[in-house]
Design a protein around this motif. Structure first.
Motif, short mmCIF file in Angstrom:
data_model
loop_
_atom_site.label_atom_id
_atom_site.label_comp_id
_atom_site.label_asym_id
_atom_site.label_seq_id
_atom_site.Cartn_x
_atom_site.Cartn_y
_atom_site.Cartn_z
N PHE A 1 45.50 28.23 -70.44
CA PHE A 1 43.92 28.34 -70.12
C PHE A 1 43.60 29.45 -70.85
O PHE A 1 42.30 29.68 -71.05
N SER A 2 44.10 30.77 -70.77
CA SER A 2 43.63 31.96 -71.08
C SER A 2 43.30 31.91 -72.75
O SER A 2 42.14 32.56 -73.19
N ILE B 1 39.08 31.53 -76.78
CA ILE B 1 38.33 30.63 -77.76
C ILE B 1 36.83 30.47 -77.62
O ILE B 1 36.07 30.57 -78.27
N MET B 2 36.71 29.97 -76.17
CA MET B 2 35.53 29.52 -75.92
C MET B 2 34.70 30.80 -75.92
O MET B 2 33.19 30.53 -76.41
N LEU B 3 34.89 32.05 -75.32
CA LEU B 3 34.09 33.14 -75.58
C LEU B 3 33.76 33.49 -76.86
O LEU B 3 32.57 34.10 -77.05
N MET C 1 52.94 28.89 -68.20
CA MET C 1 52.76 28.04 -69.15
C MET C 1 51.04 27.66 -69.07
O MET C 1 50.33 27.62 -70.10
N ILE C 2 50.64 27.03 -68.04
CA ILE C 2 49.30 26.57 -67.92
C ILE C 2 48.44 27.87 -68.05
O ILE C 2 47.33 27.60 -68.71
N TYR C 3 48.61 29.08 -67.45
CA TYR C 3 48.02 30.22 -67.75
C TYR C 3 47.82 30.56 -68.96
O TYR C 3 46.96 31.08 -69.50
N ARG C 4 48.90 30.31 -69.85
CA ARG C 4 48.54 30.90 -71.00
C ARG C 4 47.85 30.10 -71.97
O ARG C 4 47.02 30.43 -72.69
#
Length: 76
Positions: A6-7, A12-14, A1-4
């Motif tokens: 974060f990814s 979006i940031m990139l 859940m947290i991995y999704r």
């Protein structure tokens, strides 16, 4: 859940960073520093040094990952 989460945030940031960077792009082909490096062939020295630094960082991270795996196996 947290991995999704974060990814997705990282993606979006990139995308935003690449958009902003393309908006700030300048013509650097004719700058005095670039002319100096290209005229003397020093640009290849700089690229070589950057490649060596990058490879050193990659090798360090691979070595660190192996050590961490050994410690994790020892804990089990």
């Amino acid at each position: 859940m947290i991995y999704r989460i974060f990814s997705r945030c990282l993606t979006i940031m990139l995308l935003l960073i690449s958009f902003v960077a393309s908006a700030q792009q300048q013509n650097t082909e004719t700058g005095p520093v670039n002319e100096l490096f290209r005229s003397n062939g020093k640009i290849y020295v700089i690229v070589g040094i950057l490649v060596i630094i990058f490879l050193g960082i990659v090798l360090f991270l691979v070595n660190l990952d192996r050590k961490i795996k050994k410690l994790e196996d020892r804990e089990r």
